[in-house]
Design an enzyme around this catalytic site. Sequence first.
Site, mmCIF file in Angstrom:
data_model
loop_
_atom_site.group_PDB
_atom_site.id
_atom_site.type_symbol
_atom_site.label_atom_id
_atom_site.label_comp_id
_atom_site.label_asym_id
_atom_site.label_seq_id
_atom_site.Cartn_x
_atom_site.Cartn_y
_atom_site.Cartn_z
ATOM 1 N N GLU A 30 40.880 58.846 36.731
ATOM 2 C CA GLU A 30 40.199 57.984 35.772
ATOM 3 C C GLU A 30 40.643 56.555 36.057
ATOM 4 O OE1 GLU A 30 41.096 59.238 31.805
ATOM 5 O OE2 GLU A 30 40.146 61.187 32.067
ATOM 6 N N GLN A 48 31.077 43.302 31.968
ATOM 7 C CA GLN A 48 30.543 43.046 33.308
ATOM 8 C C GLN A 48 31.483 43.657 34.334
ATOM 9 O OE1 GLN A 48 29.329 38.979 34.100
ATOM 10 N NE2 GLN A 48 29.696 39.181 36.281
ATOM 11 N N ASN A 50 32.117 43.864 38.635
ATOM 12 C CA ASN A 50 31.786 43.195 39.898
ATOM 13 C C ASN A 50 32.470 43.889 41.069
ATOM 14 O OD1 ASN A 50 30.503 41.016 38.423
ATOM 15 N ND2 ASN A 50 32.552 40.264 37.992
ATOM 16 N N HIS A 63 40.603 31.251 40.746
ATOM 17 C CA HIS A 63 39.427 31.004 39.913
ATOM 18 C C HIS A 63 39.683 31.257 38.436
ATOM 19 C CE1 HIS A 63 37.027 32.318 43.723
ATOM 20 N NE2 HIS A 63 37.364 31.054 43.790
ATOM 21 N N LYS A 72 40.427 40.294 33.038
ATOM 22 C CA LYS A 72 39.953 41.088 34.172
ATOM 23 C C LYS A 72 40.867 42.279 34.425
ATOM 24 C CE LYS A 72 38.037 37.050 36.542
ATOM 25 N NZ LYS A 72 38.170 36.151 37.684
ATOM 26 N N HIS A 119 42.938 33.349 38.822
ATOM 27 C CA HIS A 119 43.068 34.599 39.558
ATOM 28 C C HIS A 119 42.605 34.418 40.998
ATOM 29 C CE1 HIS A 119 41.078 38.418 40.979
ATOM 30 N NE2 HIS A 119 42.322 38.791 40.823
ATOM 31 N N TYR A 132 36.258 44.623 39.895
ATOM 32 C CA TYR A 132 36.884 44.178 38.667
ATOM 33 C C TYR A 132 35.911 44.184 37.507
ATOM 34 C CZ TYR A 132 35.117 39.580 40.257
ATOM 35 O OH TYR A 132 34.341 38.535 40.711
ATOM 36 N N LYS A 169 34.132 25.690 48.550
ATOM 37 C CA LYS A 169 34.469 25.397 47.153
ATOM 38 C C LYS A 169 35.964 25.565 46.902
ATOM 39 C CE LYS A 169 33.248 28.543 44.276
ATOM 40 N NZ LYS A 169 32.461 29.456 43.440
ATOM 41 N N ASP A 170 36.557 26.631 47.462
ATOM 42 C CA ASP A 170 37.971 26.890 47.218
ATOM 43 C C ASP A 170 38.893 25.920 47.958
ATOM 44 O OD1 ASP A 170 37.498 28.896 45.423
ATOM 45 O OD2 ASP A 170 37.793 30.530 46.847
#
Length: 193
Positions: A30, A48, A50, A63, A72, A119, A132, A169-170
């Site tokens: 599980e 949500q 992902n 992020h 998360k 994160h 996640y 971007k990072d």
Amino acid sequence: MAFTFERTDIDGVYIITPQCFGDDRGYFLETYQKDIFDKAGLDYTFVQSNQSKSHKGVLRGLHFQTRKPQAKLVRVVEGEVYDVAVDLRKDSPTYGKYVGVTLSAEKHNMFMIPRGFAHGFVVLSDTAVFEYMCDDVYDPGYEGGLPFDDESINIKWPEVDGELDLSLKDKKHPSLKDSKIVFGMKEGHLQVL
């Protein structure tokens, strides 16, 4: 017990290991059960889920969302990553500190990261599939980030063969010191002040 919950040095951040049942056909485990997580003090409602796939040396992060921050529950279903959570909560005694853990498909371990954290992770295996669950939806209008090599945080990333692979971007996030990012209550919600 279906899960082991290991506290870390930062309040609210847990390393979670599910009980795995295996035989010559494979295994079963599980990955989440709300009532058990609630009893452990991890009372989240995930809305949500992902998944990403990356090759060795890909570093995603650090992020966060400036509004509607996300808690998360992260895990690896293929390969291995080094995963990091950085505390950005205003009143936390561990503000600016981080917890890092190696997550792998072999160990089946997971990382619970509360709201108010940055994160990120780096892929250690040839490829990794990363999953996640989040307790709020992603909103690109509220993206935020920190450099993975921010000197004030001083994350000890593991060595990876070759160069790290970051998105454009990072590569452009302001440092924690320059941005003075803190999460606190504003308009009744946790968000960057």
